[in-house]
Design an enzyme around this catalytic site. Structure first.
Site, PDB file in Angstrom:
ATOM      1  N   HIS A   1      52.235  44.562  25.830  1.00  0.00           N
ATOM      2  CA  HIS A   1      51.804  43.292  25.670  1.00  0.00           C
ATOM      3  C   HIS A   1      50.623  43.042  26.615  1.00  0.00           C
ATOM      4  CE1 HIS A   1      51.629  38.975  25.144  1.00  0.00           C
ATOM      5  NE2 HIS A   1      52.297  39.231  23.982  1.00  0.00           N
TER       6      HIS A   1
ATOM      7  N   ASP B   1      58.345  41.943  18.733  1.00  0.00           N
ATOM      8  CA  ASP B   1      58.305  42.663  17.209  1.00  0.00           C
ATOM      9  C   ASP B   1      59.261  43.784  17.330  1.00  0.00           C
ATOM     10  OD1 ASP B   1      56.752  41.035  16.150  1.00  0.00           O
ATOM     11  OD2 ASP B   1      54.927  41.632  17.116  1.00  0.00           O
TER      12      ASP B   1
HETATM   13  N1  COA Z   1      52.445  52.473  23.449  1.00  0.00           N
HETATM   14  C1  COA Z   1      51.931  53.501  24.015  1.00  0.00           C
HETATM   15  N2  COA Z   1      51.162  52.989  25.078  1.00  0.00           N
HETATM   16  C2  COA Z   1      50.738  51.599  25.038  1.00  0.00           C
HETATM   17  C3  COA Z   1      51.247  50.859  24.309  1.00  0.00           C
HETATM   18  C4  COA Z   1      52.208  51.260  23.209  1.00  0.00           C
HETATM   19  N3  COA Z   1      52.401  50.273  22.429  1.00  0.00           N
HETATM   20  N4  COA Z   1      50.627  49.720  24.384  1.00  0.00           N
HETATM   21  C5  COA Z   1      49.625  49.916  25.287  1.00  0.00           C
HETATM   22  N5  COA Z   1      49.673  51.031  25.923  1.00  0.00           N
HETATM   23  C6  COA Z   1      48.886  51.710  26.810  1.00  0.00           C
HETATM   24  C7  COA Z   1      47.560  52.299  26.301  1.00  0.00           C
HETATM   25  O1  COA Z   1      47.585  53.676  25.793  1.00  0.00           O
HETATM   26  C8  COA Z   1      46.736  51.924  27.597  1.00  0.00           C
HETATM   27  O2  COA Z   1      47.095  53.351  28.311  1.00  0.00           O
HETATM   28  P1  COA Z   1      45.927  53.791  29.380  1.00  0.00           P
HETATM   29  O3  COA Z   1      45.583  52.858  30.723  1.00  0.00           O
HETATM   30  O4  COA Z   1      46.630  54.961  29.976  1.00  0.00           O
HETATM   31  O5  COA Z   1      44.613  54.191  28.554  1.00  0.00           O
HETATM   32  C9  COA Z   1      47.449  50.939  28.323  1.00  0.00           C
HETATM   33  O6  COA Z   1      48.822  50.969  27.830  1.00  0.00           O
HETATM   34  C10 COA Z   1      46.685  49.380  28.054  1.00  0.00           C
HETATM   35  O7  COA Z   1      46.759  49.401  26.696  1.00  0.00           O
HETATM   36  P2  COA Z   1      45.762  48.343  25.778  1.00  0.00           P
HETATM   37  O8  COA Z   1      45.854  48.882  24.351  1.00  0.00           O
HETATM   38  O9  COA Z   1      44.439  48.374  26.325  1.00  0.00           O
HETATM   39  O10 COA Z   1      46.431  46.997  25.952  1.00  0.00           O
HETATM   40  P3  COA Z   1      46.046  45.682  25.192  1.00  0.00           P
HETATM   41  O11 COA Z   1      46.614  44.796  26.404  1.00  0.00           O
HETATM   42  O12 COA Z   1      44.707  45.931  24.776  1.00  0.00           O
HETATM   43  O13 COA Z   1      46.891  45.676  23.998  1.00  0.00           O
HETATM   44  C11 COA Z   1      48.643  45.553  22.502  1.00  0.00           C
HETATM   45  C12 COA Z   1      48.032  45.122  23.922  1.00  0.00           C
HETATM   46  C13 COA Z   1      49.826  44.624  22.201  1.00  0.00           C
HETATM   47  C14 COA Z   1      47.753  45.480  21.460  1.00  0.00           C
HETATM   48  C15 COA Z   1      49.308  46.956  22.614  1.00  0.00           C
HETATM   49  O14 COA Z   1      50.261  47.024  23.637  1.00  0.00           O
HETATM   50  C16 COA Z   1      49.863  47.618  21.354  1.00  0.00           C
HETATM   51  O15 COA Z   1      48.958  48.068  20.445  1.00  0.00           O
HETATM   52  N6  COA Z   1      51.186  47.574  21.139  1.00  0.00           N
HETATM   53  C17 COA Z   1      51.619  48.044  20.111  1.00  0.00           C
HETATM   54  C18 COA Z   1      51.362  46.833  18.848  1.00  0.00           C
HETATM   55  C19 COA Z   1      52.333  45.731  19.067  1.00  0.00           C
HETATM   56  O16 COA Z   1      53.631  46.076  19.346  1.00  0.00           O
HETATM   57  N7  COA Z   1      52.005  44.454  19.039  1.00  0.00           N
HETATM   58  C20 COA Z   1      52.661  43.403  18.969  1.00  0.00           C
HETATM   59  C21 COA Z   1      52.319  42.596  20.248  1.00  0.00           C
HETATM   60  S1  COA Z   1      53.137  41.111  20.521  1.00  0.00           S
END
Ligand code: COA
Length: 382
Positions: free
Chosen positions: A264, A318
């Site tokens: 998140h 979720d």
């Molecule tokens: N699984 C594995 N690694 C994850 C991850 C996940 N679900 N979510 C984030 N990370 C890692 C990324 O690979 C990244 O690693 P790095 O620093 O080594 O490159 C780091 O955490 C930051 O991720 P990032 O995508 O930049 O975070 P964000 O704040 O932009 O994205 C979400 C947040 C929610 C979009 C992201 O966590 C995600 O895609 N989660 C899965 C989808 C989900 O459950 N969404 C519902 C949200 S309520």
């Protein structure tokens, strides 16, 4: 002119509005609606009461809640031509696309052209909250060849939605679970869909367009769509004993593989809503009859805690919501529409708040293109 130094991808940490609707502390897993913890509301309140709380800013009096509840029950029905539109939508279309189109259409049948009349704004607010379950259930039924049912004014919001989907009343326990899920999803500070609602609302677009925009934003797998993806992921894994091998294979193929339902932008500990949903799931499933999907989710959470916990990546709302909805019998692709049925209360609260002293959103960009390019006439181009 803005430079790279000013740019924050995803607007991370950039305040986009002043808001008193909800409060989130991602390090302590605190989420409050108008100052009241969401866990308390999920146990003690109702979705109707929470909607009022979010939009009006304080808990309703007994009379206010009774009047609001009556208004909601009166506005659940939809125009027969809107039912025809829904009947004519492709049956293999996604229910979020159907909801998006149906909400925009709702605004054509019950117009609210300007947003300067508080009485009309309130009418649209009540209608959107009341009718979204009708729209979702209408598409869910008609695509499988079932007749669209008329709303039941003798049932509360959650009970009526269940009836509209399945043609029978829920048990009191299922009604409570559904009501709690709606409360838990009703609001969550400045997330992507709420920001979308604020951007569209800032143009003084009508409330139906504003909510339709937010629905589009919610549909993506990085936002509301993650609950569907999370359940599909548990199904793909196939059982708790296969979790480790599944994750190893995914990470070998792509070290940046994203596990659905964890991580998140704001939470760095386990999302409070995931904890409540897990409690609900524990309550629903006796130890002996836990579905494989739930057992798989528990094991995936355990394995992921070892790998991602140090980075502050834990289950979000979720992770467990899909398991709960699936146990109630809700089709997987209707999970995100249920999220929208709940979140409409938060979107409308932000829209109402923003209308006071509204200013159109118009951010900056960091220009990365070229200047002073020549126009080459078409017949001189290859
Ligand atoms: N699984 C594995 N690694 C994850 C991850 C996940 N679900 N979510 C984030 N990370 C890692 C990324 O690979 C990244 O690693 P790095 O620093 O080594 O490159 C780091 O955490 C930051 O991720 P990032 O995508 O930049 O975070 P964000 O704040 O932009 O994205 C979400 C947040 C929610 C979009 C992201 O966590 C995600 O895609 N989660 C899965 C989808 C989900 O459950 N969404 C519902 C949200 S309520």
């Amino acid at each position: 002119m803005s430079t790279d130094a000013d740019y924050k991808p995803g607007l991370e940490d950039v305040p986009a509005a002043k808001s008193a609707v909800s409060f989130l502390d991602g390090k302590k897993a605190v989420l409050e609606y108008r100052g009241i913890p969401v866990e308390v509301l999920a146990k003690e309140s109702s979705f109707e009461e929470v909607s009022w709380l979010l939009i009006k800013g304080a808990l309703p009096t007994q009379k206010e809640l009774a009047d609001f509840d009556r208004e909601l029950r009166q506005r659940r029905s939809i125009h027969f031509r809107l039912k025809d539109i829904i009947r004519n939508m492709p049956g293999d279309g996604h229910p979020m696309d159907a909801l998006h189109a149906a909400v925009a259409s709702l605004g054509m049948f019950y117009p609210c052209h300007t947003v300067t009349n508080p009485a009309k704004n309130w009418d649209a607010t009540v209608r959107l909250i009341a009718a979204m379950p009708t729209l979702v259930a209408a598409f869910a039924r008609t695509r499988r060849g079932d007749e669209i049912l008329d709303p039941r004014p003798d049932l509360d919001h959650a009970g009526n939605f269940y009836y509209l989907l399945f043609g029978k009343e829920p048990t009191p326990a299922i009604r409570k679970v559904l009501d709690a899920c709606l409360i838990l999803h009703a609001e969550h500070t400045m997330n992507a869909s709420t920001f979308t609602a604020r951007v569209t609302g800032s143009t003084l677009a009508n409330p139906y367009q504003t909510i339709a925009s937010a629905i589009g934003s919610l549909s993506g797998p990085l936002h509301g769509g993650a609950n569907e993806e999370a359940l599909r992921q548990f199904e793909e894994i196939g059982g708790p004993e296969k979790v480790k091998a599944w994750l190893d294979a995914k990470l070998a193929a792509n070290p940046k593989y994203k596990v659905m339902g964890i991580g998140h932008r704001v939470y760095k500990v386990k999302d409070a809503r995931a904890t409540v949903l897990q409690e609900i799931a524990e309550h629903m499933f006796a130890e002996s009859s836990r579905p494989v999907g739930y057992e798989t989710a528990l094991e995936l959470e355990r394995v992921c805690a070892g790998i991602y916990g140090p980075k502050g990546i834990y289950p979000n709302v979720d992770f467990y919501s899909g398991v709960v909805y699936s146990a109630i019998g809700i089709p997987t692709d209707v999970f995100t529409p249920i999220f929208a049925i709940a979140r409409v209360a938060g979107w409308l609260a932000h829209w109402t708040e923003q209308l006071v002293g509204n200013r159109i959103f118009r951010p900056e960009q960091v220009f990365t293109g070229k200047n002073d390019q020549k126009y080459v006439p078409l017949d001189q181009r290859p």
